[in-house]
Design a protein around this motif. Structure first.
Motif, PDB file in Angstrom:
ATOM      1  N   VAL A 184       1.154   2.315   9.322  1.00 45.94           N
ATOM      2  CA  VAL A 184      -0.282   2.586   9.293  1.00 45.94           C
ATOM      3  C   VAL A 184      -0.942   1.438   8.525  1.00 45.94           C
ATOM      4  O   VAL A 184      -0.354   0.890   7.590  1.00 45.94           O
ATOM      5  N   ARG A 185      -2.118   1.080   8.946  1.00 48.62           N
ATOM      6  CA  ARG A 185      -2.822   0.015   8.229  1.00 48.62           C
ATOM      7  C   ARG A 185      -2.979   0.383   6.768  1.00 48.62           C
ATOM      8  O   ARG A 185      -3.338   1.518   6.427  1.00 48.62           O
ATOM      9  N   ALA A 191      -5.622   8.267   6.668  1.00 45.58           N
ATOM     10  CA  ALA A 191      -4.341   8.505   7.351  1.00 45.58           C
ATOM     11  C   ALA A 191      -3.188   8.498   6.357  1.00 45.58           C
ATOM     12  O   ALA A 191      -2.282   9.343   6.428  1.00 45.58           O
ATOM     13  N   ARG A 192      -3.216   7.573   5.418  1.00 42.68           N
ATOM     14  CA  ARG A 192      -2.134   7.514   4.428  1.00 42.68           C
ATOM     15  C   ARG A 192      -2.111   8.786   3.580  1.00 42.68           C
ATOM     16  O   ARG A 192      -1.047   9.305   3.247  1.00 42.68           O
ATOM     17  N   ARG A 206       7.501   0.421   2.096  1.00 46.92           N
ATOM     18  CA  ARG A 206       7.100  -0.967   1.829  1.00 46.92           C
ATOM     19  C   ARG A 206       5.783  -1.254   2.544  1.00 46.92           C
ATOM     20  O   ARG A 206       5.331  -0.474   3.354  1.00 46.92           O
ATOM     21  N   VAL A 207       5.201  -2.391   2.217  1.00 46.34           N
ATOM     22  CA  VAL A 207       4.007  -2.867   2.898  1.00 46.34           C
ATOM     23  C   VAL A 207       4.366  -4.198   3.547  1.00 46.34           C
ATOM     24  O   VAL A 207       4.980  -5.058   2.910  1.00 46.34           O
ATOM     25  N   PHE A 238      -4.860 -14.919  10.373  1.00 47.63           N
ATOM     26  CA  PHE A 238      -4.376 -13.714  11.055  1.00 47.63           C
ATOM     27  C   PHE A 238      -4.924 -12.492  10.354  1.00 47.63           C
ATOM     28  O   PHE A 238      -4.943 -12.420   9.143  1.00 47.63           O
ATOM     29  N   SER A 239      -5.357 -11.525  11.136  1.00 50.59           N
ATOM     30  CA  SER A 239      -5.854 -10.278  10.559  1.00 50.59           C
ATOM     31  C   SER A 239      -5.559  -9.123  11.493  1.00 50.59           C
ATOM     32  O   SER A 239      -5.650  -9.268  12.718  1.00 50.59           O
ATOM     33  N   LEU A 240      -5.214  -7.984  10.925  1.00 48.33           N
ATOM     34  CA  LEU A 240      -5.035  -6.763  11.710  1.00 48.33           C
ATOM     35  C   LEU A 240      -6.314  -5.947  11.752  1.00 48.33           C
ATOM     36  O   LEU A 240      -6.407  -4.956  12.450  1.00 48.33           O
TER      37      LEU A 240
END
Length: 151
Positions: free
Chosen positions: A117-118, A124-125, A137-138, A146-148
């Motif tokens: 999950v972002r 959501a978390r 982990r992250v 770059f970006s999500l």
């Protein structure tokens, strides 16, 4: 960045009220998926066309939400997508969908269940933590520019 979460507990005994996706709701799930995840690698059409686990919550003939899950080759379960119609949020449907998918994955022999999950998706978390998922982990991308994040 994305947080990797895992669940190693028991299931909920299939009390979630979720049902398997059938042809009646396939088009609606595909449309909802494309609206909620417009820039993802999985289109709504390919999501509903899969033989993996696809569950929905329907109330009085109206699609409320869906979840897509699968078993990986290592025997672990993976929750890939969770989508709740914006008009149906804050009613516990996300929790029911997660519980249903965990139950379905464990019933097929999954040893544990994982998802990503972002990192910025705090709601959501919090949902996943309330259901017993723990953060492993992250994952941070380190490519230039770059970006999500969706713009």
């Amino acid at each position: 960045a994305s947080a990797v979460l895992s669940y190693h507990g028991p299931g909920w005994g299939n009390r979630s009220g979720t049902v398997a996706l059938d042809a009646e709701f396939a088009d609606r799930v595909a449309s909802l998926h494309d609206a909620l995840f417009p820039n993802t690698h999985t289109t709504g059409k390919s999501l509903v066309g899969s033989d993996d686990i696809r569950l929905v919550v329907v109330d009085e003939g109206v699609l409320q939400g869906y979840v897509a899950a699968e078993i990986h080759s290592d025997g672990t379960g993976y929750i890939d997508y969770l989508g709740v119609d914006p008009a149906s949020r804050r009613k516990g449907l996300g929790a029911r969908l997660v519980q249903g998918s965990v139950d379905a994955l464990l019933a097929t022999g999954a040893s544990s269940v994982h998802l990503t999950v972002r990192e910025s998706n705090h709601a959501a978390r919090a949902l996943y933590a309330s259901l017993g998922f723990t953060e492993e982990r992250v994952i941070r991308p380190y490519r230039k520019n770059f970006s999500l994040e969706v713009s």
